[in-house]
Design a protein around this motif. Structure first.
Motif, PDB file in Angstrom:
ATOM      1  N   GLY A 406       0.820  -1.207   0.000  1.00 51.72           N
ATOM      2  CA  GLY A 406       0.000   0.000   0.000  1.00 51.72           C
ATOM      3  C   GLY A 406       0.853   1.256   0.000  1.00 51.72           C
ATOM      4  O   GLY A 406       0.510   2.253  -0.641  1.00 51.72           O
ATOM      5  N   MET A 407       1.984   1.212   0.697  1.00 55.30           N
ATOM      6  CA  MET A 407       2.899   2.356   0.740  1.00 55.30           C
ATOM      7  C   MET A 407       3.534   2.557  -0.634  1.00 55.30           C
ATOM      8  O   MET A 407       3.787   3.699  -1.052  1.00 55.30           O
ATOM      9  CB  MET A 407       3.976   2.128   1.796  1.00 55.30           C
ATOM     10  N   ILE A 408       3.775   1.460  -1.350  1.00 55.34           N
ATOM     11  CA  ILE A 408       4.331   1.545  -2.702  1.00 55.34           C
ATOM     12  C   ILE A 408       3.293   2.132  -3.658  1.00 55.34           C
ATOM     13  O   ILE A 408       3.586   3.019  -4.468  1.00 55.34           O
ATOM     14  CB  ILE A 408       4.800   0.159  -3.181  1.00 55.34           C
ATOM     15  N   ALA A 414       9.320   4.005  -3.155  1.00 57.81           N
ATOM     16  CA  ALA A 414       9.567   3.710  -4.569  1.00 57.81           C
ATOM     17  C   ALA A 414       9.708   2.208  -4.762  1.00 57.81           C
ATOM     18  O   ALA A 414      10.426   1.535  -4.010  1.00 57.81           O
ATOM     19  CB  ALA A 414      10.832   4.413  -5.039  1.00 57.81           C
ATOM     20  N   VAL A 415       9.019   1.663  -5.756  1.00 58.06           N
ATOM     21  CA  VAL A 415       8.975   0.223  -5.951  1.00 58.06           C
ATOM     22  C   VAL A 415      10.353  -0.374  -6.220  1.00 58.06           C
ATOM     23  O   VAL A 415      10.642  -1.513  -5.856  1.00 58.06           O
ATOM     24  CB  VAL A 415       7.999  -0.139  -7.097  1.00 58.06           C
ATOM     25  N   ASP A 416      11.245   0.403  -6.851  1.00 52.94           N
ATOM     26  CA  ASP A 416      12.568  -0.138  -7.184  1.00 52.94           C
ATOM     27  C   ASP A 416      13.611   0.146  -6.100  1.00 52.94           C
ATOM     28  O   ASP A 416      14.789  -0.150  -6.271  1.00 52.94           O
ATOM     29  CB  ASP A 416      13.052   0.406  -8.530  1.00 52.94           C
ATOM     30  N   SER A 417      13.170   0.718  -4.966  1.00 51.75           N
ATOM     31  CA  SER A 417      14.133   1.067  -3.917  1.00 51.75           C
ATOM     32  C   SER A 417      14.305  -0.035  -2.883  1.00 51.75           C
ATOM     33  O   SER A 417      15.197   0.041  -2.031  1.00 51.75           O
ATOM     34  CB  SER A 417      13.686   2.353  -3.203  1.00 51.75           C
ATOM     35  N   ILE A 418      13.449  -1.047  -2.939  1.00 55.21           N
ATOM     36  CA  ILE A 418      13.518  -2.136  -1.960  1.00 55.21           C
ATOM     37  C   ILE A 418      13.371  -3.471  -2.662  1.00 55.21           C
ATOM     38  O   ILE A 418      12.747  -3.574  -3.714  1.00 55.21           O
ATOM     39  CB  ILE A 418      12.399  -2.002  -0.900  1.00 55.21           C
ATOM     40  N   PRO A 419      13.930  -4.525  -2.125  1.00 53.34           N
ATOM     41  CA  PRO A 419      13.774  -5.849  -2.740  1.00 53.34           C
ATOM     42  C   PRO A 419      12.398  -6.430  -2.480  1.00 53.34           C
ATOM     43  O   PRO A 419      11.854  -6.282  -1.371  1.00 53.34           O
ATOM     44  CB  PRO A 419      14.856  -6.689  -2.056  1.00 53.34           C
ATOM     45  N   VAL A 420      11.818  -7.037  -3.486  1.00 51.72           N
ATOM     46  CA  VAL A 420      10.564  -7.757  -3.304  1.00 51.72           C
ATOM     47  C   VAL A 420      10.803  -9.271  -3.350  1.00 51.72           C
ATOM     48  O   VAL A 420       9.900 -10.049  -3.076  1.00 51.72           O
ATOM     49  CB  VAL A 420       9.512  -7.362  -4.365  1.00 51.72           C
ATOM     50  N   LYS A 421      12.017  -9.652  -3.702  1.00 54.38           N
ATOM     51  CA  LYS A 421      12.423 -11.058  -3.669  1.00 54.38           C
ATOM     52  C   LYS A 421      13.311 -11.260  -2.440  1.00 54.38           C
ATOM     53  O   LYS A 421      14.327 -10.587  -2.286  1.00 54.38           O
ATOM     54  CB  LYS A 421      13.224 -11.430  -4.923  1.00 54.38           C
ATOM     55  N   ASP A 422      12.905 -12.140  -1.561  1.00 55.45           N
ATOM     56  CA  ASP A 422      13.656 -12.427  -0.339  1.00 55.45           C
ATOM     57  C   ASP A 422      14.055 -11.152   0.400  1.00 55.45           C
ATOM     58  O   ASP A 422      15.237 -10.880   0.614  1.00 55.45           O
ATOM     59  CB  ASP A 422      14.906 -13.260  -0.664  1.00 55.45           C
ATOM     60  N   PRO A 423      13.085 -10.347   0.793  1.00 59.55           N
ATOM     61  CA  PRO A 423      13.422  -9.122   1.535  1.00 59.55           C
ATOM     62  C   PRO A 423      13.790  -9.424   2.986  1.00 59.55           C
ATOM     63  O   PRO A 423      13.562 -10.529   3.496  1.00 59.55           O
ATOM     64  CB  PRO A 423      12.113  -8.330   1.475  1.00 59.55           C
ATOM     65  N   THR A 424      14.360  -8.449   3.645  1.00 59.88           N
ATOM     66  CA  THR A 424      14.533  -8.511   5.093  1.00 59.88           C
ATOM     67  C   THR A 424      13.171  -8.204   5.698  1.00 59.88           C
ATOM     68  O   THR A 424      12.566  -7.184   5.376  1.00 59.88           O
ATOM     69  CB  THR A 424      15.584  -7.487   5.549  1.00 59.88           C
ATOM     70  N   VAL A 425      12.678  -9.081   6.563  1.00 58.42           N
ATOM     71  CA  VAL A 425      11.282  -9.006   6.981  1.00 58.42           C
ATOM     72  C   VAL A 425      11.115  -8.551   8.432  1.00 58.42           C
ATOM     73  O   VAL A 425      11.985  -8.764   9.277  1.00 58.42           O
ATOM     74  CB  VAL A 425      10.588 -10.373   6.807  1.00 58.42           C
ATOM     75  N   LEU A 426       9.969  -7.937   8.684  1.00 60.32           N
ATOM     76  CA  LEU A 426       9.548  -7.564  10.033  1.00 60.32           C
ATOM     77  C   LEU A 426       8.454  -8.543  10.430  1.00 60.32           C
ATOM     78  O   LEU A 426       7.376  -8.568   9.832  1.00 60.32           O
ATOM     79  CB  LEU A 426       9.025  -6.128  10.043  1.00 60.32           C
ATOM     80  N   VAL A 427       8.739  -9.371  11.429  1.00 61.05           N
ATOM     81  CA  VAL A 427       7.828 -10.457  11.802  1.00 61.05           C
ATOM     82  C   VAL A 427       7.559 -10.415  13.313  1.00 61.05           C
ATOM     83  O   VAL A 427       7.907  -9.457  13.989  1.00 61.05           O
ATOM     84  CB  VAL A 427       8.416 -11.829  11.392  1.00 61.05           C
ATOM     85  N   ALA A 428       6.957 -11.507  13.809  1.00 63.78           N
ATOM     86  CA  ALA A 428       6.675 -11.668  15.244  1.00 63.78           C
ATOM     87  C   ALA A 428       5.891 -10.485  15.792  1.00 63.78           C
ATOM     88  O   ALA A 428       6.248  -9.895  16.810  1.00 63.78           O
ATOM     89  CB  ALA A 428       7.970 -11.882  16.029  1.00 63.78           C
ATOM     90  N   GLY A 429       4.813 -10.132  15.082  1.00 67.81           N
ATOM     91  CA  GLY A 429       3.967  -9.045  15.555  1.00 67.81           C
ATOM     92  C   GLY A 429       4.639  -7.694  15.556  1.00 67.81           C
ATOM     93  O   GLY A 429       4.292  -6.812  16.347  1.00 67.81           O
TER      94      GLY A 429
END
Length: 455
Positions: A406-408, A414-429
Motif C-alpha cells: 500500500g505504501m508503494i 519507490a517500488v525499485d528502492s527495496i527488494p521484493v524477492k527475499d526481503p529482510t522481513v519484520l515479523v513476530a507481531g
C-alpha cells in the motif's frame, strides 16, 4: 502469615517451616501468545485468571483525561485485576504516553494488590491460571502467586522480596541485583539462573524426543508444563526454607526432587557458558539512544544496543534482562554465525505497541537493494553472483511487512528502492527484523544504517 509478607529469614523455626503451604502447578497453563488479546469476560466465565499477557486495554480509555496521581495509578492496576487480566504491558504503554514511568510487573501487581486479586478469585470462582507460552520468570511467578491466593487465600512469606526481584529483571535492571548476578560462576546459582537452567534442559529434552520420534508440535506444551511445574517446586522449597531469593539459592538443591537434581548440573553449566559468552559480547556492544516512530507516527526516544554475536537471537533474549523495555537490540552475526540469520533486530514483543520498526526495516531493505542493484547491473558476474541473481528470479514477491504494498501504491515508497524477492522481513507481531537469507550487508553497512537513527 500476613498477606503483605516482609520476606522470610534463614532463622525460621521448624514450626514456621512446617506452616508453609506448598502449591502445585495443577490448574495452570502456559498456552497464550505473548501480548495476545483475550476476552476477559470469557476467561472469568471459564473460571480462568490470566497473567502477564492478555493485551487488555479498553478500560484505559476512561482514564484518558484523568490526572494520573499515585492513587489513580493504583486504581488502574486494580481495574485490570478486577477484570481478570493481571498484566502490566498495556498499562506500561499507556503510562509512557503520558510521560509516567510506572514499573510494576505482573508478579508485583499480585504482591501489591492481593486483596484485589483475591476478590476477583472469589467473585468468579477462579480455579485456573493461564499465562503465555515460553513463560519468562514474571509469567511463572505471577501464576505461582495467584495459585497461592486460590489455594490458601493469602500469599507466602517472602512474596515482597521475590516480587521485587522479578520486577527488576522484567524491567531490565538485573545489574542492580549485585555481584552474584554479574559473574558467570555465581549467576547460574541465582533464582533466574536456575530458572534458565531448567528451561534450557526442557528445550534439550524436547529436541532429543523430536530427534528420536519425529517432530510433534504437542511436545512444546508438554515440556513447557513440565518445566513450569518444576519451577513451582523450586519456588515452594526456596520460600519454605527462607532462602534469600536475591542471592545464591543453590542450598535448596538437596531438597528438590531427584528429577530436578539430575537436570540442574548440565543446565547450570549451559547457563554459565552462555552467560560468559554474553558478558564478553555485551561488554563490546555500543549502547546508544535513538529516535524512531511510534505506530501513530509520533516520535519516541528509545535505547539502542548494537552488538556482534554468532548467535544473535540468544544475545537479544539475554540483553532484555539488562536494558530498559523500550530498547532495540540489534545483533550482527555475519558469516561466522553458528546458525540462523545474518543479523536480527528485536524488541520485547509488547513494545511493538510503542515502537514502530517499519522505518528501520525499510532503511535496511533500501541498503540491501543498493547492493543487489550493483550485482544485477553487471554484464559479467562471478558464479556466486549469478547464483544469487538466479535465486532471486525464482522466488515469489513478498512484502517486507504487512501494508508495504500500500505504501508503494501511494508513492510513499519507490517500488525499485527495496527488494521484493527475499526481503529482510519484520515479523513476530512487529517485534523482530530478520535479515533476508541472501543478505549482502556487511557489519559496516549494518552499523551505518542503524547509526542514522541515533539521536
Amino acid at each position: 502469615m500476613s498477606i503483605f509478607s516482609p520476606g522470610s529469614s534463614p532463622g525460621q523455626t521448624e514450626t514456621e517451616l512446617r506452616s508453609f503451604k506448598e502449591v502445585s502447578y495443577d490448574g495452570c497453563e502456559a498456552s497464550l501468545g505473548k501480548g495476545q488479546a483475550v476476552e476477559s469476560e470469557e476467561k472469568t466465565a471459564a473460571r480462568i485468571l490470566v497473567t502477564d499477557t492478555g493485551a487488555f486495554a479498553t478500560f484505559l480509555e476512561s482514564f484518558a483525561g484523568v490526572e494520573l496521581t499515585p492513587v489513580v495509578v493504583d486504581e488502574i492496576y486494580k481495574k485490570t485485576i478486577e477484570a481478570g487480566i493481571v498484566d502490566h504491558h498495556s498499562i506500561d504503554t499507556f503510562m509512557a504516553a503520558r510521560g509516567i514511568k510506572a514499573e510494576r510487573c505482573s508478579a508485583k501487581m499480585v504482591a501489591d494488590f492481593p486483596e484485589a486479586v483475591l476478590r476477583t478469585i472469589k467473585e468468579n470462582a477462579i480455579d485456573k491460571v493461564q499465562t503465555h507460552f515460553q513463560s519468562d520468570l514474571d509469567a511463572v511467578v505471577s501464576a505461582y502467586f495467584v495459585k497461592h491466593l486460590i489455594e490458601n487465600g493469602q500469599l507466602p512469606d517472602g512474596t515482597e522480596t521475590l516480587a521485587e526481584l522479578v520486577n527488576k529483571i522484567d524491567y531490565g535492571r538485573s545489574n542492580e541485583l549485585g555481584p552474584v548476578y554479574g559473574s558467570p560462576e555465581s549467576y547460574p546459582k541465582t533464582l533466574l539462573g536456575t530458572f534458565s537452567a531448567i528451561k534450557s534442559e526442557m528445550d534439550r529434552l524436547r529436541q532429543e524426543e523430536f530427534n528420536t520420534k519425529g517432530f510433534n508440535p504437542t511436545l512444546f506444551g508438554v515440556y513447557e508444563a513440565k518445566g513450569n511445574a518444576m519451577i513451582f517446586e523450586l519456588l515452594n522449597k526456596v520460600l519454605a526454607q527462607g532462602i534469600d531469593v536475591m542471592g545464591d539459592i543453590s542450598s535448596v538443591d538437596s531438597s528438590l526432587s531427584q528429577e530436578i537434581q539430575v537436570l540442574l548440573p548440565g543446565g547450570r553449566e549451559n547457563v554459565r557458558k552462555g552467560f560468559e559468552k554474553f558478558n564478553d559480547e555485551f561488554g563490546q556492544a555500543s549502547i546508544l539512544e535513538a529516535k524512531v516512530n511510534r505506530p501513530d507516527g509520533s516520535e519516541v526516544d528509545v535505547g539502542l544496543i548494537i552488538a556482534s554475536s554468532p548467535e544473535p537471537l540468544g544475545f537479544t533474549n539475554m540483553a532484555y534482562t539488562r536494558v530498559k523495555p523500550e530498547t532495540i537490540v540489534a545483533v550482527f552475526a555475519g558469516k561466522e554465525r553458528n546458525s540462523g540469520d545474518n543479523y536480527d533486530i528485536g524488541i520485547m514483543p509488547d513494545q511493538a505497541k510503542v515502537i514502530d520498526m517499519r522505518g528501520l526495516c525499510l532503511a535496511l531493505n533500501t541498503e540491501e537493494q543498493k547492493k543487489r542493484s550493483v550485482i544485477i547491473a553487471k554484464t559479467e558476474r562471478t558464479a556466486d553472483e549469478q547464483a544469487l541473481v538466479d535465486g532471486w528470479a525464482g522466488q515469489k514477491d513478498r512484502e517486507a511487512f504487512s501494508g508495504l504494498n500500500g505504501m508503494i501504491s501511494s508513492g510513499e515508497v519507490a517500488v525499485d528502492s527495496i527488494p521484493v524477492k527475499d526481503p529482510t522481513v519484520l515479523v513476530a507481531g512487529g517485534s523482530l527484523i530478520a535479515a533476508s537469507r541472501t543478505s549482502l550487508l556487511t557489519e559496516e553497512d549494518f552499523r551505518r544504517v542503524l547509526s542514522s537513527f541515533v539521536k
